[in-house]
Design a protein around this motif. Structure first.
Motif, mmCIF file in Angstrom:
data_model
loop_
_atom_site.group_PDB
_atom_site.id
_atom_site.type_symbol
_atom_site.label_atom_id
_atom_site.label_comp_id
_atom_site.label_asym_id
_atom_site.label_seq_id
_atom_site.Cartn_x
_atom_site.Cartn_y
_atom_site.Cartn_z
ATOM 1 N N GLU A 257 0.834 -1.204 0.000
ATOM 2 C CA GLU A 257 0.000 0.000 0.000
ATOM 3 C C GLU A 257 0.869 1.254 0.000
ATOM 4 O O GLU A 257 0.558 2.225 -0.691
ATOM 5 C CB GLU A 257 -0.917 -0.006 1.220
ATOM 6 N N LEU A 258 1.939 1.234 0.769
ATOM 7 C CA LEU A 258 2.834 2.387 0.783
ATOM 8 C C LEU A 258 3.595 2.492 -0.529
ATOM 9 O O LEU A 258 3.777 3.594 -1.065
ATOM 10 C CB LEU A 258 3.803 2.292 1.953
ATOM 11 N N ALA A 259 4.038 1.358 -1.061
ATOM 12 C CA ALA A 259 4.792 1.367 -2.317
ATOM 13 C C ALA A 259 3.973 1.977 -3.453
ATOM 14 O O ALA A 259 4.533 2.615 -4.363
ATOM 15 C CB ALA A 259 5.225 -0.057 -2.672
ATOM 16 N N ALA A 260 2.656 1.822 -3.409
ATOM 17 C CA ALA A 260 1.798 2.365 -4.465
ATOM 18 C C ALA A 260 1.791 3.884 -4.477
ATOM 19 O O ALA A 260 1.427 4.496 -5.490
ATOM 20 C CB ALA A 260 0.374 1.839 -4.294
ATOM 21 N N MET A 261 2.213 4.498 -3.386
ATOM 22 C CA MET A 261 2.245 5.947 -3.309
ATOM 23 C C MET A 261 3.585 6.522 -3.755
ATOM 24 O O MET A 261 3.741 7.744 -3.805
ATOM 25 C CB MET A 261 1.959 6.394 -1.867
ATOM 26 N N CYS A 262 4.548 5.654 -4.055
ATOM 27 C CA CYS A 262 5.917 6.092 -4.316
ATOM 28 C C CYS A 262 6.387 5.620 -5.684
ATOM 29 O O CYS A 262 5.873 4.655 -6.238
ATOM 30 C CB CYS A 262 6.885 5.518 -3.270
ATOM 31 N N VAL A 263 7.409 6.284 -6.196
ATOM 32 C CA VAL A 263 8.128 5.783 -7.363
ATOM 33 C C VAL A 263 9.068 4.665 -6.924
ATOM 34 O O VAL A 263 9.248 3.663 -7.617
ATOM 35 C CB VAL A 263 8.922 6.924 -8.024
#
Length: 420
Positions: free
Chosen positions: A53-59
């Protein structure tokens, strides 16, 4: 979108404890306008399932899992180097390599750093302009811990206060902008480091007014006939442990002498043994980790925040106010709130705490305080309003600053897991 490096000492998701709530909303806000490259540590295995979920907010997301117990032991090497233990605790050669490589490969020129101890990773990169969110004056926290503990911990805490203040001052000198959570924290830092007066600004916490809405509170978790008093937070954090134990042992007996139906609910993850012991009183329930804190707060007679060793804006207070629940805060915390005591919340000291809680067992009075609290939160404490200044700061030309704060070189870390 412009690339931006974001460093945090603890995984900023899920937003289920104080520092993670603030870091998550910073990250969420920054992700709207920037391609985020996030480097952070994971110190709770329960957070690992949330990485996607956090990775989806980041490049790019780089995490390293650390074991707090072994890290505490390894941080004792700071006693030989003269550094703060907190700085060594968060030092990692793997994190440094990732930061170096990410800045080089993506041409990163700007960074947002959450927690002063993560600023050490930019020592090699004076060209990177940075905003550092110290949140609180952590060094002052250790000063407050010292007199409440016996030697040798009292000595260790005083040493940590001194060495960490030196480090914080260096971080502020090297930053383009440095942030603290309240004007009172800014004033405290300036009193401790007067040479840096004017170099730190206040960026207040907010609250998700839609999520923490009494209309979304959920089912009542309490048994009928009970008058619940609730305290929330991470229960392995020493100020919370101190608050829960003090309230249960010193205040609850006085409350129950007047109202025997009163019951104290301690709601939060990782309860320390001292907190678990409180259940032996018969009038304390310790829940441990809960999936949703909202019903526990929204259906309580009142919330309490008797944090005798804490400063800044407490998220637990803002969340209770957003849920239209009256909250009684320790009197020294009232100055950090942009709200009116007696109308939006109640403040109390040791002598008056029981009296304040008993007053809130009157449903009409509790409702009036709760409704005023909710209205104040909607006017003053929305995250979007609080964080709007970040955009202007990141867009503005960087002011003159020192090039480096001079923390020591990295050493091999205790890294049990790494994910790039």
């Amino acid at each position: 979108m412009e690339p931006l490096l974001f460093l945090a000492h603890r995984l900023p998701f899920p937003p289920n404890k104080g520092d993670k709530i603030r870091s998550f909303h910073l990250l969420k806000h920054l992700a709207r306008r920037h391609a985020l490259h996030v480097g952070t540590f994971v110190d709770d295995p329960a957070d690992l399932p949330h990485l996607p979920e956090l990775a989806a907010m980041c490049v790019q997301l780089h995490t390293e899992t650390i074991a707090p117990r072994s890290r505490k032991l390894l941080s004792l090497r700071a006693l030989a180097t003269g550094e703060a233990l907190s700085v060594v605790y968060y030092r990692s050669a793997a994190m440094q390599r990732w930061v170096d490589d990410t800045i080089a490969r993506h041409g990163i020129t700007k960074a947002v750093v959450f927690c002063s101890t993560m600023a050490q990773y930019l020592d090699r990169h004076p060209q990177v302009h940075r905003i550092v969110d110290l949140v609180d004056v952590d060094s002052a926290k250790w000063s407050e811990y010292a007199p409440r503990h016996r030697w040798p911990m009292s000595w260790l805490y005083r040493r940590e206060a001194r060495t960490l203040l030196d480090f914080e001052a260096g971080v502020v000198a090297a930053a383009d902008r440095s942030l603290l959570v309240t004007p009172a924290e800014v004033a405290l830092f300036e009193s401790l480091a007067p040479a840096l007066k004017g170099r730190v600004e206040a960026l207040p916490n907010g609250v998700d007014v839609d999520f923490f809405n009494p209309a979304n509170a959920g089912a009542n978790p309490y048994a009928s006939g009970v008058k619940p008093v609730v305290f929330t937070g991470a229960m392995d954090y020493w100020p919370n442990i101190d608050a829960a134990c003090w309230f249960a042992n010193e205040v609850m007996p006085r409350i129950r002498a007047v109202e025997p139906a009163a019951h104290f609910f301690v709601v939060g993850m990782n309860p320390a043994p001292a907190v678990r012991e409180l259940e032996k009183t018969g009038f304390v329930t310790v829940t441990g980790r809960v999936d949703n804190v909202r019903p526990w707060v929204a259906h309580a007679a009142c919330a309490v925040a008797p944090l005798r060793v804490a400063r800044g804006i407490q998220n637990k207070v803002l969340e209770a106010m957003a849920l239209a629940r009256p909250v009684v805060v320790w009197h020294t915390l009232s100055a950090s709130l942009d709200a009116q005591p007696g109308r939006d919340f109640l403040a109390a000291d040791a002598a008056s705490y029981a009296e304040r809680v008993l007053a809130l067992f009157d449903p009409a009075y509790a409702q009036a305080i709760g409704q005023a609290a909710r209205a104040r939160i909607e006017r003053v404490y929305r995250w979007d309003s609080a964080l709007a200044a970040l955009d202007a700061w990141l867009d503005a030309p960087a002011p003159a600053r020192s090039t480096q704060h001079g923390s020591t070189p990295d050493v091999q870390p205790d890294v049990l897991h790494a994910r790039g």
